[in-house]
Design a protein around this motif. Structure first.
Motif, PDB file in Angstrom:
ATOM      1  N   LEU A  82      17.467   9.512  -6.556  1.00  0.00           N
ATOM      2  CA  LEU A  82      16.586   8.509  -5.954  1.00  0.00           C
ATOM      3  C   LEU A  82      15.590   7.971  -6.956  1.00  0.00           C
ATOM      4  O   LEU A  82      15.346   8.571  -8.004  1.00  0.00           O
ATOM      5  N   ASP A  83      15.037   6.833  -6.613  1.00  0.00           N
ATOM      6  CA  ASP A  83      13.980   6.208  -7.405  1.00  0.00           C
ATOM      7  C   ASP A  83      12.678   6.275  -6.632  1.00  0.00           C
ATOM      8  O   ASP A  83      12.612   5.839  -5.480  1.00  0.00           O
ATOM      9  N   LEU A  84      11.654   6.817  -7.277  1.00  0.00           N
ATOM     10  CA  LEU A  84      10.327   6.863  -6.655  1.00  0.00           C
ATOM     11  C   LEU A  84       9.519   5.666  -7.120  1.00  0.00           C
ATOM     12  O   LEU A  84       9.520   5.322  -8.310  1.00  0.00           O
ATOM     13  N   GLN A  85       8.829   5.043  -6.176  1.00  0.00           N
ATOM     14  CA  GLN A  85       7.975   3.898  -6.493  1.00  0.00           C
ATOM     15  C   GLN A  85       6.621   4.424  -6.981  1.00  0.00           C
ATOM     16  O   GLN A  85       5.691   4.600  -6.217  1.00  0.00           O
ATOM     17  N   VAL A  86       6.534   4.664  -8.279  1.00  0.00           N
ATOM     18  CA  VAL A  86       5.314   5.193  -8.872  1.00  0.00           C
ATOM     19  C   VAL A  86       4.366   4.041  -9.156  1.00  0.00           C
ATOM     20  O   VAL A  86       4.784   2.889  -9.274  1.00  0.00           O
ATOM     21  N   ASP A  87       3.064   4.348  -9.280  1.00  0.00           N
ATOM     22  CA  ASP A  87       2.065   3.293  -9.492  1.00  0.00           C
ATOM     23  C   ASP A  87       2.419   2.384 -10.662  1.00  0.00           C
ATOM     24  O   ASP A  87       2.143   1.196 -10.634  1.00  0.00           O
ATOM     25  N   ARG A  88       3.016   2.951 -11.697  1.00  0.00           N
ATOM     26  CA  ARG A  88       3.227   2.194 -12.929  1.00  0.00           C
ATOM     27  C   ARG A  88       4.652   1.675 -13.080  1.00  0.00           C
ATOM     28  O   ARG A  88       4.974   1.024 -14.062  1.00  0.00           O
ATOM     29  N   GLY A  89       5.553   2.037 -12.164  1.00  0.00           N
ATOM     30  CA  GLY A  89       6.940   1.615 -12.280  1.00  0.00           C
ATOM     31  C   GLY A  89       7.867   2.513 -11.477  1.00  0.00           C
ATOM     32  O   GLY A  89       7.502   2.995 -10.408  1.00  0.00           O
ATOM     33  N   ASN A 270       2.205   9.601  -1.622  1.00  0.00           N
ATOM     34  CA  ASN A 270       3.539   9.427  -1.025  1.00  0.00           C
ATOM     35  C   ASN A 270       4.282   8.392  -1.852  1.00  0.00           C
ATOM     36  O   ASN A 270       3.999   7.198  -1.782  1.00  0.00           O
ATOM     37  N   TYR A 271       5.243   8.869  -2.634  1.00  0.00           N
ATOM     38  CA  TYR A 271       5.997   7.971  -3.499  1.00  0.00           C
ATOM     39  C   TYR A 271       7.301   7.505  -2.866  1.00  0.00           C
ATOM     40  O   TYR A 271       8.150   6.938  -3.550  1.00  0.00           O
ATOM     41  N   LEU A 272       7.462   7.758  -1.573  1.00  0.00           N
ATOM     42  CA  LEU A 272       8.660   7.325  -0.858  1.00  0.00           C
ATOM     43  C   LEU A 272       8.442   6.018  -0.110  1.00  0.00           C
ATOM     44  O   LEU A 272       9.381   5.443   0.435  1.00  0.00           O
ATOM     45  N   ILE A 273       7.202   5.556  -0.055  1.00  0.00           N
ATOM     46  CA  ILE A 273       6.891   4.328   0.677  1.00  0.00           C
ATOM     47  C   ILE A 273       7.550   3.137  -0.005  1.00  0.00           C
ATOM     48  O   ILE A 273       7.504   2.998  -1.232  1.00  0.00           O
ATOM     49  N   TYR A 308       1.110  16.509 -14.386  1.00  0.00           N
ATOM     50  CA  TYR A 308       1.511  15.169 -13.949  1.00  0.00           C
ATOM     51  C   TYR A 308       2.860  15.211 -13.227  1.00  0.00           C
ATOM     52  O   TYR A 308       3.034  14.618 -12.162  1.00  0.00           O
ATOM     53  N   SER A 309       3.815  15.950 -13.784  1.00  0.00           N
ATOM     54  CA  SER A 309       5.152  16.031 -13.197  1.00  0.00           C
ATOM     55  C   SER A 309       5.113  16.623 -11.793  1.00  0.00           C
ATOM     56  O   SER A 309       5.848  16.190 -10.894  1.00  0.00           O
ATOM     57  N   PHE A 310       4.254  17.625 -11.581  1.00  0.00           N
ATOM     58  CA  PHE A 310       4.210  18.293 -10.283  1.00  0.00           C
ATOM     59  C   PHE A 310       3.565  17.426  -9.197  1.00  0.00           C
ATOM     60  O   PHE A 310       3.701  17.733  -8.011  1.00  0.00           O
ATOM     61  N   THR A 311       2.899  16.336  -9.563  1.00  0.00           N
ATOM     62  CA  THR A 311       2.342  15.449  -8.527  1.00  0.00           C
ATOM     63  C   THR A 311       3.444  14.740  -7.751  1.00  0.00           C
ATOM     64  O   THR A 311       3.226  14.287  -6.624  1.00  0.00           O
ATOM     65  N   PHE A 312       4.646  14.631  -8.332  1.00  0.00           N
ATOM     66  CA  PHE A 312       5.757  13.953  -7.662  1.00  0.00           C
ATOM     67  C   PHE A 312       6.578  14.896  -6.787  1.00  0.00           C
ATOM     68  O   PHE A 312       7.379  14.448  -5.969  1.00  0.00           O
ATOM     69  N   VAL A 313       6.375  16.196  -6.978  1.00  0.00           N
ATOM     70  CA  VAL A 313       7.224  17.175  -6.299  1.00  0.00           C
ATOM     71  C   VAL A 313       7.107  17.119  -4.773  1.00  0.00           C
ATOM     72  O   VAL A 313       8.137  17.201  -4.083  1.00  0.00           O
ATOM     73  N   PRO A 314       5.917  17.000  -4.171  1.00  0.00           N
ATOM     74  CA  PRO A 314       5.872  16.941  -2.702  1.00  0.00           C
ATOM     75  C   PRO A 314       6.738  15.832  -2.117  1.00  0.00           C
ATOM     76  O   PRO A 314       7.436  16.048  -1.122  1.00  0.00           O
ATOM     77  N   SER A 424       5.153   8.460   8.357  1.00  0.00           N
ATOM     78  CA  SER A 424       5.272   8.472   6.905  1.00  0.00           C
ATOM     79  C   SER A 424       4.756   9.797   6.356  1.00  0.00           C
ATOM     80  O   SER A 424       3.919  10.468   6.974  1.00  0.00           O
ATOM     81  N   PHE A 425       5.265  10.157   5.207  1.00  0.00           N
ATOM     82  CA  PHE A 425       4.912  11.420   4.579  1.00  0.00           C
ATOM     83  C   PHE A 425       3.443  11.430   4.186  1.00  0.00           C
ATOM     84  O   PHE A 425       2.936  10.496   3.578  1.00  0.00           O
ATOM     85  N   ARG A 426       2.760  12.507   4.558  1.00  0.00           N
ATOM     86  CA  ARG A 426       1.347  12.677   4.208  1.00  0.00           C
ATOM     87  C   ARG A 426       1.229  13.926   3.336  1.00  0.00           C
ATOM     88  O   ARG A 426       1.342  15.054   3.823  1.00  0.00           O
ATOM     89  N   PRO A 427       1.027  13.744   2.024  1.00  0.00           N
ATOM     90  CA  PRO A 427       1.002  14.890   1.108  1.00  0.00           C
ATOM     91  C   PRO A 427       0.004  15.971   1.494  1.00  0.00           C
ATOM     92  O   PRO A 427       0.262  17.155   1.277  1.00  0.00           O
TER      93      PRO A 427
END
Length: 763
Positions: A82-89, A270-273, A308-314, A424-427
């Protein structure tokens, strides 16, 4: 049909606080739960969460290891791309199996302490709960989430970066006790911190807490040119020492110590939005200069990349958990199925994901498809089964099966609500594996005699949401396994229908050519009737009295309505696979409606062939034909009509579809070949025009404003309908008159929408 229409048992299901809502369990997948007692060696199946950032950023990501007690199916691994919609890309995520590892209980305990500390700090942005959770923390034998999330090591011979995992420190004594083979060699120095004296190698890659302001920072290194007596960066003319004394009342004692380079801890989001807004540029003030004596060590060594990497894990684990729920639901639904059905897990996941989740997919498209198939299957079955009954009875029986109340009841009976994703996912509400400090506890529930699931609380689910999910699951089975799979799902939830070619017992036989122009109509429909009596029945209005005709078109209209609805929905679904769920729903609404059918009827002169004996009906048809002639016949849209129309004109399009369906031996493709030319040009994404009522309602929902509709008493046979919307401190109001309230409402909404758009374009 074997359908039971019972009243919903709200005492068993749990009644919600709002009408039509019910308290339901929240399911958790068994694959992530410890189901075995602790052993001397605990086996974990390891998967590499590969992270690849497709954006420029001064902090890189690195891979993470997921370790589970249960081996994940290949279907799950394949769908975790999957692709996560991160703030920077875009951040690309892949999952792959890398092997099995055996850990001692002590190693598991260390791993859990690491992930609890890091996730608690990242999510809470505080250390308040960490010490309380870790004090006396031990492995238990109770039901609990049991999976590990650990930093990956590229060193040969091991997958886990145990140096980082063991970085959770309790006291300064423990730091120095374990401090051997210093990486700094002769350049090592001692820093005075709130934790105590620390070696340079311990502080330069660490996570620290500064009690004076309650902040948490990632320390990335030592600033060789700055100490507390240096002038502050950023244009200030005072020293760091003076700043802390003036701003915080703190007297720095070790002003010769070099300052630390830190940065604010990253936020877990929530990077799944769908369609997250991206940051164009990283702010220039992300780094801070920290006096070591103000820092209390939380973790060391742990790199800023790891944090930084672990912020995407949830977000990643939320998707994995959702996929696992979809797998468990699919297995439950296919239990005892004798046919080899391959229903993709992602389709099941789509079918249980509501629009409230705000993800890139939701159940609306599948629900639209499933709704049309359900209506088609049930209508056909009822038509064949009850050949002597009138349309009114068939409609009543159909509603007992396809209504939201009926579908919701079936959803409850088959434990579907616990699988539905409703928000929606709430970290901040994510359950950290191994952290048992929260109020949520796991309870075992049974899906069947052989399957179990776990419950982690309850939530309110409304009736329509459950009904939509049932329809979407029909659509999931249908779109991937064909109509046979759709029928299998219907049977699974207790709706017994079949597509057997049962001979139709004709209510009458007539010499059709005496009553209708068979040759002309067959030429128009591009279909030759085996039994032209069906053509007569399809064109006979209830007012027509003839000794040889014993029924009207209503039964055929009942069947044709469902057949056309299904055919057009399938056409749109296949023709435009890239359509969003909203666009598909809108296109279906614009294509399958009486206004479109009535215009097509007039366009091709079908109204001239209706067998009727009613002056009132004659008058209505003439008025409708005159009104439609004012519009372009190049379009089949009916929304443009500013007057009401005669619904009989729409009915006969549906009844003709029903007649061809019966005459052709239930060949729906033959129906589409005959009726489609009448409906041309079919609606496309470029030509769609929305129903003003739906468009205005959607506008109000989006802007969180109220729409008021009022219907006044009839005046000279006309109904006045008033629509009011208050927006931008202005009241938009319009009253329309028509011979029926539906048309008046549409016209009033159309005018209010026009005014709203003009107001918006003018600002």
């Amino acid at each position: 049909m074997g359908v039971v229409n019972k009243k919903m048992d709200t005492t068993q299901q749990g009644s919600g606080s709002e009408p039509g809502t019910y308290e339901q369990p929240i399911y958790f997948p068994p694959e992530l739960v410890n189901q075995c007692p602790q052993e001397s060696k605990i086996t974990y199946h390891c998967y590499l969460i590969e992270l690849k950032q497709k954006f420029d950023f001064n902090v890189s990501v690195h891979d993470i290891v997921l370790a589970t007690r249960t081996e994940l199916e290949s279907d799950i691994i394949a769908n975790m791309n999957l692709d996560l919609q991160v703030d920077r890309g875009i951040l690309t995520v892949n999952l792959k199996h890398i092997g099995v590892m055996h850990l001692t209980p002590e190693e598991v305990l260390t791993a859990r302490r690491f992930q609890i500390t890091l996730f608690r700090v990242l999510i809470d942005r505080s250390t308040d709960k960490v010490r309380e959770i870790l004090d006396g923390f031990q492995l238990g034998n109770n039901l609990e989430m049991d999976y590990l999330l650990l930093p990956f090591s590229s060193s040969r011979g091991q997958w886990i970066d145990w140096n980082s995992v063991e970085s959770v420190l309790v006291s300064c004594d423990n730091v120095w006790k374990n401090h051997t083979n210093c990486s700094m060699e002769g350049n090592a120095g001692v820093f005075r911190t709130k934790t105590g004296p620390l070696c340079t190698c311990m502080i330069q890659n660490s996570l620290v807490y500064t009690p004076h302001n309650g902040n948490i920072y990632c320390v990335m290194g030592v600033l060789e040119d700055l100490n507390a007596n240096s002038i502050m960066r950023g244009g200030s003319k005072i020293t760091y020492k003076e700043h802390y004394e003036r701003r915080h009342g703190i007297q720095l004692c070790f002003d010769q110590q070099l300052l630390l380079s830190g940065r604010d801890i990253f936020r877990v989001q929530n990077y799944l939005i769908k369609c997250r807004q991206q940051k164009k540029k990283e702010p220039s003030n992300t780094s801070v200069q920290l006096p070591p004596e103000l820092c209390r060590l939380i973790m060391s060594p742990v790199s800023v990349s790891t944090i930084y990497s672990f912020t995407f894990v949830p977000s990643i684990m939320h998707r994995l958990q959702s996929l696992l729920l979809a797998v468990n639901l699919k297995k439950m639904l296919l239990d005892h199925c004798t046919q080899n059905l391959d229903i993709p897990t992602v389709k099941v996941l789509e079918a249980i994901t509501t629009t409230n989740c705000q993800e890139s997919y939701n159940l609306k498209s599948l629900a639209t498809l499933g709704d049309s198939f359900l209506k088609y299957a049930v209508s056909q079955h009822l038509f064949k089964t009850y050949q002597k009954d009138r349309e009114g009875l068939l409609t009543a029986e159909k509603e007992k099966v396809i209504s939201n109340v009926a579908l919701c009841k079936r959803g409850f009976d088959h434990k579907l609500p616990g699988f539905i994703r409703t928000e929606s996912f709430r970290p901040e509400r994510w359950m950290i594996p191994g952290d048992n400090s929260g109020s949520d506890s796991l309870n075992e529930d049974s899906l069947s005699h052989t399957r179990k699931i776990y419950v982690v609380g309850t939530r309110k689910v409304d009736m329509k949401t459950v009904a939509d999910a049932v329809e979407a699951l029909i659509g999931a089975f249908l779109s991937t396994g064909g109509e046979n799979a759709g029928l299998i799902f219907l049977d699974r939830i207790g709706i017994k229908v079949d597509f057997l070619n049962i001979p139709y017992d004709r209510p009458f036989q007539v010499y059709a050519e005496r009553l209708v122009n068979v040759r002309h109509l067959e030429s128009l429909l591009k279909y030759s009737f085996r039994d032209p009596s069906l053509l007569v029945e399809a064109l006979t209005h209830g007012s027509y009295m003839h000794p040889e005709i014993s029924t009207s078109y209503q039964r055929l209209e009942f069947l044709g309505d469902a057949v056309l609805d299904y055919l057009i929905t399938v056409h749109l679904f296949k023709e435009y696979p890239e359509l969003s769920s909203r666009d598909l729903t809108d296109m279906r609404s614009a294509s399958v409606n009486n206004l479109c059918y009535a215009r097509s009827s007039v366009k091709h002169g079908l109204h001239e062939h209706i067998l009727r004996d009613s002056q009132e009906l004659d008058k209505q048809i003439i008025i409708t034909v005159n009104n439609f002639e004012k519009l372009s016949l190049q379009s089949t849209f009916g929304w443009e009509s500013e007057s009401s129309f005669c619904e009989v004109l729409a009915d006969i399009v549906e009844s003709l579809a029903g007649a061809i369906f019966i005459d052709s031996g239930y060949d729906k493709e033959r129906v589409f070949q005959s009726i489609r030319p009448l409906l041309e040009p079919l609606i496309t994404p470029d030509t769609i025009k929305f129903n003003p009522v739906s468009e205005l309602k959607e506008f109000c929902e989006k802007e969180h404003i109220e729409m008021n509709i009022s219907v006044d008493s009839q005046i000279d046979g006309m109904f006045p309908v008033t629509v009011e919307v208050e927006a931008n401190d202005r009241l938009f109001r319009h009253t329309s008159l028509s011979s029926n309230t539906k048309t008046a409402k549409r016209l009033a909404c159309q005018e209010v929408l026009k005014s709203l758009k003009e107001s918006t374009s003018g600002t």
